[in-house]
Structure formats: structure tokens, C-alpha cells
Design a protein around this motif. Sequence first.
Motif, mmCIF file in Angstrom:
data_model
loop_
_atom_site.group_PDB
_atom_site.id
_atom_site.type_symbol
_atom_site.label_atom_id
_atom_site.label_comp_id
_atom_site.label_asym_id
_atom_site.label_seq_id
_atom_site.Cartn_x
_atom_site.Cartn_y
_atom_site.Cartn_z
ATOM 1 N N ALA A 166 -10.920 0.685 -11.788
ATOM 2 C CA ALA A 166 -9.700 0.872 -12.582
ATOM 3 C C ALA A 166 -8.666 1.667 -11.790
ATOM 4 C CB ALA A 166 -10.025 1.573 -13.893
ATOM 5 N N ILE A 167 -9.093 2.730 -11.143
ATOM 6 C CA ILE A 167 -8.165 3.532 -10.338
ATOM 7 C C ILE A 167 -7.646 2.721 -9.160
ATOM 8 C CG2 ILE A 167 -8.033 5.541 -8.807
ATOM 9 C CD1 ILE A 167 -9.880 6.968 -10.849
ATOM 10 N N ALA A 168 -8.510 1.932 -8.552
ATOM 11 C CA ALA A 168 -8.070 1.071 -7.447
ATOM 12 C C ALA A 168 -7.024 0.063 -7.919
ATOM 13 C CB ALA A 168 -9.265 0.354 -6.821
ATOM 14 N N GLY A 169 -7.111 -0.345 -9.188
ATOM 15 C CA GLY A 169 -6.112 -1.249 -9.743
ATOM 16 C C GLY A 169 -4.812 -0.542 -10.111
ATOM 17 N N LEU A 170 -4.906 0.728 -10.491
ATOM 18 C CA LEU A 170 -3.714 1.490 -10.884
ATOM 19 C C LEU A 170 -2.899 1.984 -9.690
ATOM 20 C CD1 LEU A 170 -5.122 3.680 -13.793
ATOM 21 C CD2 LEU A 170 -3.366 1.908 -13.974
ATOM 22 N N ARG A 171 -3.576 2.343 -8.608
ATOM 23 C CA ARG A 171 -2.872 2.946 -7.460
ATOM 24 C C ARG A 171 -1.725 2.098 -6.920
ATOM 25 N NH1 ARG A 171 -7.990 5.255 -4.962
ATOM 26 N NH2 ARG A 171 -7.907 7.393 -5.693
ATOM 27 N N PRO A 172 -1.927 0.811 -6.651
ATOM 28 C CA PRO A 172 -0.816 0.032 -6.110
ATOM 29 C C PRO A 172 0.355 -0.097 -7.093
ATOM 30 C CG PRO A 172 -2.775 -1.352 -6.319
ATOM 31 C CD PRO A 172 -3.162 0.032 -6.697
ATOM 32 N N VAL A 173 0.050 -0.112 -8.387
ATOM 33 C CA VAL A 173 1.120 -0.184 -9.385
ATOM 34 C C VAL A 173 1.914 1.116 -9.379
ATOM 35 C CG1 VAL A 173 1.655 -0.467 -11.834
ATOM 36 C CG2 VAL A 173 -0.178 -1.820 -10.795
ATOM 37 N N ALA A 174 1.214 2.244 -9.319
ATOM 38 C CA ALA A 174 1.890 3.547 -9.273
ATOM 39 C C ALA A 174 2.752 3.657 -8.016
ATOM 40 C CB ALA A 174 0.870 4.674 -9.318
ATOM 41 N N GLU A 175 2.218 3.208 -6.897
ATOM 42 C CA GLU A 175 2.974 3.250 -5.639
ATOM 43 C C GLU A 175 4.231 2.394 -5.733
ATOM 44 O OE1 GLU A 175 2.140 1.710 -1.167
ATOM 45 O OE2 GLU A 175 0.565 2.950 -2.066
ATOM 46 N N LEU A 176 4.091 1.213 -6.278
ATOM 47 C CA LEU A 176 5.241 0.324 -6.440
ATOM 48 C C LEU A 176 6.284 0.951 -7.371
ATOM 49 C CD1 LEU A 176 5.748 -3.264 -6.454
ATOM 50 C CD2 LEU A 176 6.176 -2.237 -8.664
ATOM 51 N N LEU A 177 5.827 1.538 -8.473
ATOM 52 C CA LEU A 177 6.769 2.165 -9.409
ATOM 53 C C LEU A 177 7.531 3.303 -8.734
ATOM 54 C CD1 LEU A 177 4.612 2.253 -12.662
ATOM 55 C CD2 LEU A 177 6.559 0.752 -12.167
#
Length: 181
Positions: free
Chosen positions: A118-129
Motif C-alpha cells: 500500500a505504501i509503495a502504491g501511495l509514494r509515487p502518487v504523493a511524489e507526483l502531487l
Amino acid sequence: PLEQVQLAVIPLPIAKPGWGALLVERNADVTYSEAELALCAEFAAMAIVAGEEAAGVVSAQRNADTDAATGVLRVEPMHVLLARQIDTSRQKQHPLSLLYILVDQLPTLRESGGEVSAIAGLRPVAELLREEANHGDTIGRAGPEGFLLLAVGKGQLEARDCAERLRTAVSRIPVDARIVQ
């Protein structure tokens, strides 16, 4: 006018990229004694210690408020900031937009690979945001499956355009096959 004053400039030893100096001004006809200059140097040293302590407090608070997994504000500090911004926007009658970004495949990731996936899925989204957000926007966690983007001064049309731009950008994030196994 500088002709009418005498200045004592005491440099403050602050690590780069910072800099500072204590500037003491007196009438031009009054000289500084050694004791007065020593007091100025002591004051400068106290100012440096106070500044370092304040910087430490700010850094500790920032670390406490930041979600370690994604680098954005944690849920609770985000809610506090949101409440404060709502009050300020209401008082000043300025627009305020709040975007909710839900990572819809996160429950599946969490079920198949646990919290690490789940964290691995959230990290790229957070970085993009963080990359796509405008200056002054704040990004925080909205809970276990999403983010909030707080846009002070953005009206409904601007927020809609921003949301569409972010949705398109998030849909282009490549999915690492290792986290969906």
C-alpha cells in the motif's frame, strides 16, 4: 544619515547558506567601550543559540507533522490546517478549494501485499502531487487510501482544472509489477 551615526557590525557565525550580523547604531560623537562591544558579542552569541533552538523546534514539529511514508502532512495536522484555512477564507471571503485524491486500487494492494505494498502504491502518487501542486497548495493524507490537496485562493473552475490535470497525471504513473503480486 550615515554621517551622523556610528555603527558597530558584529558578524554572526551562522552556517551556510544562512548569514547574519548584529548592527548597533549610536550617535557619531559617542564611542563604543570594550565592555559595550563585549556585551554586543555576548548578545550576538545568545541570538545564535536562540535561533538554533527555534530552528530545532520548527524542524521537530515539521517531522512530527509529516507522514514518513509519503512525505506529506499527516491526517491530524492536515485537518487542523484545513479548519484554520476555512476560517481564514470565510473571514477574508477568499476562495478555498479542497481536492480529495483517492487511490482506488489501494485496498486491493493492501490485501495482496500488506501495508508495504500500500505504501509503495501511495509514494509515487504523493511524489507526483508534490511536483504538480502549485506554490501555496498543501498536500496531506486524507486517511489510509488517499490525499487532500488544499488550494487557498482557487475557485471552483480553477480547482476543477487542477483536479483534471492531476487525475490525468496520476493515471500515467507506471505501476510497479512487484507491488501488485
